[in-house]
Design a protein around this motif. Structure first.
Motif, PDB file in Angstrom:
ATOM      1  N   ALA A   1      -3.419   2.208   5.808  1.00 15.65           N
ATOM      2  CA  ALA A   1      -3.253   1.101   4.860  1.00 15.65           C
ATOM      3  C   ALA A   1      -4.600   0.647   4.312  1.00 15.65           C
ATOM      4  O   ALA A   1      -5.557   0.457   5.074  1.00 15.65           O
ATOM      5  CB  ALA A   1      -2.543  -0.070   5.531  1.00 15.65           C
ATOM      6  N   PRO A   2      -4.717   0.470   2.980  1.00 18.20           N
ATOM      7  CA  PRO A   2      -5.952  -0.056   2.386  1.00 18.20           C
ATOM      8  C   PRO A   2      -6.077  -1.554   2.646  1.00 18.20           C
ATOM      9  O   PRO A   2      -5.236  -2.151   3.332  1.00 18.20           O
ATOM     10  CB  PRO A   2      -5.768   0.254   0.904  1.00 18.20           C
ATOM     11  N   GLN A   3      -7.098  -2.161   2.056  1.00 18.09           N
ATOM     12  CA  GLN A   3      -7.320  -3.582   2.339  1.00 18.09           C
ATOM     13  C   GLN A   3      -6.230  -4.462   1.731  1.00 18.09           C
ATOM     14  O   GLN A   3      -5.815  -5.448   2.337  1.00 18.09           O
ATOM     15  CB  GLN A   3      -8.690  -4.020   1.804  1.00 18.09           C
ATOM     16  N   PHE A   4      -5.757  -4.115   0.533  1.00 23.48           N
ATOM     17  CA  PHE A   4      -4.765  -4.944  -0.137  1.00 23.48           C
ATOM     18  C   PHE A   4      -3.413  -4.234  -0.180  1.00 23.48           C
ATOM     19  O   PHE A   4      -3.330  -3.062  -0.569  1.00 23.48           O
ATOM     20  CB  PHE A   4      -5.204  -5.272  -1.570  1.00 23.48           C
ATOM     21  N   LEU A   5      -2.348  -4.946   0.210  1.00 18.27           N
ATOM     22  CA  LEU A   5      -0.989  -4.426   0.094  1.00 18.27           C
ATOM     23  C   LEU A   5      -0.143  -5.441  -0.673  1.00 18.27           C
ATOM     24  O   LEU A   5      -0.120  -6.634  -0.318  1.00 18.27           O
ATOM     25  CB  LEU A   5      -0.362  -4.175   1.461  1.00 18.27           C
ATOM     26  N   PHE A   6       0.527  -4.978  -1.715  1.00 19.30           N
ATOM     27  CA  PHE A   6       1.428  -5.819  -2.498  1.00 19.30           C
ATOM     28  C   PHE A   6       2.859  -5.371  -2.259  1.00 19.30           C
ATOM     29  O   PHE A   6       3.168  -4.172  -2.324  1.00 19.30           O
ATOM     30  CB  PHE A   6       1.118  -5.702  -3.996  1.00 19.30           C
ATOM     31  N   PHE A   7       3.747  -6.319  -2.010  1.00 19.18           N
ATOM     32  CA  PHE A   7       5.170  -6.030  -1.855  1.00 19.18           C
ATOM     33  C   PHE A   7       5.900  -6.671  -3.031  1.00 19.18           C
ATOM     34  O   PHE A   7       5.787  -7.876  -3.260  1.00 19.18           O
ATOM     35  CB  PHE A   7       5.697  -6.600  -0.537  1.00 19.18           C
ATOM     36  N   THR A   8       6.659  -5.875  -3.776  1.00 19.22           N
ATOM     37  CA  THR A   8       7.337  -6.416  -4.941  1.00 19.22           C
ATOM     38  C   THR A   8       8.743  -5.851  -5.049  1.00 19.22           C
ATOM     39  O   THR A   8       9.029  -4.755  -4.563  1.00 19.22           O
ATOM     40  CB  THR A   8       6.544  -6.144  -6.233  1.00 19.22           C
TER      41      THR A   8
END
Length: 588
Positions: A7-14
């Motif tokens: 996993a990278p630093q930023f995760l967006f859930f949409t």
């Protein structure tokens, strides 16, 4: 879960409302923190219940989560952010401009675009400022900005000058009038969103056709500006523990069919499947179990008590009241995926069966209603408004008139302004207006209608309503479409929802939006209720119990409520639509 690997630093859930974004985001945060990572969970979901999930008051302050070392959370309230944002723009001119003009500016800043821009404005520092995000190994966002919002933030030129010169209509560019000073911050945030080594976009959906189509639209929209989703999570798939009763078997068949026909744009993404749990995702034990493959048992009697709850009546009771008017307008409104089209069709079929002439018109892009009902019900006429075609015609007309003498930058700004959700509602409303007038002689049932914000924008911009009022003066009586929508004796607005927290919250916001325009919803309809279907298996009975509080919440918001049970088969065809009205479940 594959979306957690590397996993990278930023995760967006949409994804659309009610699919479980918050649950997946919270479970991911707990999992990463359990690996010894420093994690910040940021929610911009208008129906956020992150605090409830962790049983702690969070709000707009970074708050450590007790029991999960390394995990903190922050809830950005979109409405509070939008209100503060409006005040920063309107405050300096209050007392300098007439009240009427201030009201117009305020309404222009009251739509969904303002809310999204204001929310994005709140969390750009987490993407653009190393002093903020550098303290965390991972920053998780529950809800991502839409492609339209990101494109707005990338527009060249001065938004303020563009608006003040009258080149744009009252729609989406209004929220941008005060943002020129923050261009560099937004640019850095957008670059972070586009960089796959820093940001992972995870689409969350249910195994339902409408939900999968929604994430395909999101994926396409974001892809146009260089933000690409890599993973999709299918949440809430019915597990074997739900049993083999007819209702469970039918739901599994529908889920399998939806996944088999998954849109090509998302079918190629890395996919994870999460099974439905019998209870709500509240508390650390539940969150830790969500991303595991452990079998979850439901007690034999845990949900049986839910079946003893007295529910509101069937849809037939509302149809009885509607019928008394002998003609009139029925608007079925609600967020996507709650079953507006089906409820509208069921009401139209029932009124036609009772001997009334009925016109059912819909913006449903899948014209299955037309195919199913054409010529099969005496007295029922079905039409379909194509939102894409109506919007294209409207955009072309505005670009050919307002955009005729603009320079290249001005036309680019105007073209983006015309991509707003408001534009589609305005364009479709012009075609709706014809159907509205027909309701003087017959029943007209409309699936989807313009929001209160759109109606007020039209009014503020010199719409048909105001034009007629100005031309007619006091000399003659007149009735405009807006006036007809505001008249409860002529128009009945039904808000369609599901017995789930997010859809109910979204419908409540829609009700407030309509009331600003002088339109008070007449009734609410709770669709696809598992509680009303009276399931037999302990697993589904526990799930049904989760609906009790939401049904009570809806009853507190409206004095007219109807409940439609979850059916064992798709509600397509006259017989199935009839069962929706009566509330009787038709066997498979």
């Amino acid at each position: 879960m594959q979306f957690l690997q590397d996993a990278p630093q930023f995760l967006f859930f949409t994804g659309k409302g009610g699919v479980g974004k918050t649950s997946v985001a919270c479970a991911t945060a707990v999992t990463l923190a359990g690996q010894g990572k420093r994690v910040l969970l940021v929610s911009t979901d208008p129906a956020s219940n992150v605090g409830q999930v962790f049983d702690v008051v969070i709000g707009n302050t970074i708050t450590a989560i007790e029991g999960v070392p390394g995990l903190s959370a922050l809830e950005i309230d979109p409405e509070q952010a939008a209100e503060a944002y409006r005040e920063r723009i309107v405050g300096p001119v209050r007392g300098l401009l007439p009240d009427k003009e201030l009201a117009s500016i305020t309404e222009q800043l009251s739509g969904s675009c303002t809310t999204e821009v204001a929310s994005f404005n709140e969390f750009t520092a987490f993407l653009a400022d190393p002093a903020v995000y550098g303290g965390y190994d991972h920053v998780l966002f529950d809800t991502a900005p839409t492609g339209h919002t990101v494109r707005l933030l990338q527009l060249p030129g001065s938004w303020t000058d563009f608006l003040q010169s009258g080149k744009g209509d009252a729609s989406c560019l209004g929220p941008l009038a005060g943002l020129d000073k923050q261009r560099s911050t937004y640019a850095a945030a957008v670059e972070a969103l586009k960089d796959p080594t820093r940001t992972r976009l995870v689409l969350v959906a249910r195994a339902q056709t409408s939900s999968l189509k929604e994430i395909e639209r999101t994926n396409d929209e974001l892809g146009e500006i260089g933000i690409h989703a890599t993973h999709v999570v299918i949440n809430g798939v019915l597990p074997p523990e739900a049993g083999d009763e007819a209702l469970a078997a039918a739901v599994r068949a529908r889920e399998t069919a939806a996944l088999t026909a998954m849109p090509a744009g998302v079918a190629t993404l890395t996919r994870d499947v999460i099974g439905l749990r019998p209870t709500n995702m509240v508390g650390l034990p539940a969150l830790r179990s969500l991303l595991s493959n452990d079998t979850v048992d439901a007690s034999e009697d845990a949900g049986a008590a839910a079946l003893e709850v007295t529910l509101p009546g069937p849809l037939a009771a509302l149809v009885d009241e509607i019928e008394k008017g002998e003609h009139g307008l029925v608007l079925c409104m609600g967020k996507g995926g709650v079953g507006k089209t089906t409820i509208a069709a069921a009401i139209a079929v029932e009124l036609a069966h009772r001997g009334h002439p009925v016109h059912l018109t819909t913006t449903d892009p899948a014209a299955h209603l037309e195919e199913t009902l054409h010529g099969s019900v005496t007295g029922l006429r079905v039409s379909r408004i194509d939102p894409l075609e109506a919007t294209r015609e409207y955009r072309d007309r505005v670009l050919a008139t307002k955009g005729k003498n603009l320079d290249e930058a001005g036309r680019r700004n105007l073209a983006e302004d015309l991509l707003s959700p408001c534009t589609e509602e305005v364009a479709v409303f012009q075609q709706f207006s014809k159907a509205v007038h027909e309701s003087r002689r017959e029943f007209v049932v409309i699936d989807t209608a313009p929001t209160g914000h759109t109606l007020l924008l039209l009014d503020a911009a010199g719409s048909y309503h105001r034009d007629v009022a100005r031309q007619m003066g006091d000399a003659m009586a007149y009735t405009t479409p807006l006036m007809r929508l505001q008249d409860p004796t002529q128009t009945k607005v039904l808000l369609i929802t599901l017995a789930e927290p997010t859809p109910v919250t979204e419908a409540e916001v829609l009700q407030q939006d309509l009331e600003r325009a002088g339109i008070h919803p007449w009734a609410w309809v709770i669709n696809n209720s598992l509680l009303a279907a009276r399931p037999e298996s302990p697993f589904l009975q526990v799930r049904a119990q989760n609906e009790v509080d939401q049904v009570a919440r809806v009853e507190s918001l409206s004095d007219r409520v109807a409940v439609v049970p979850l059916l064992s088969d798709e509600p397509v065809g006259v017989e199935r639509l009839g069962s929706i009205v009566t509330g009787q479940v038709v066997p498979v």
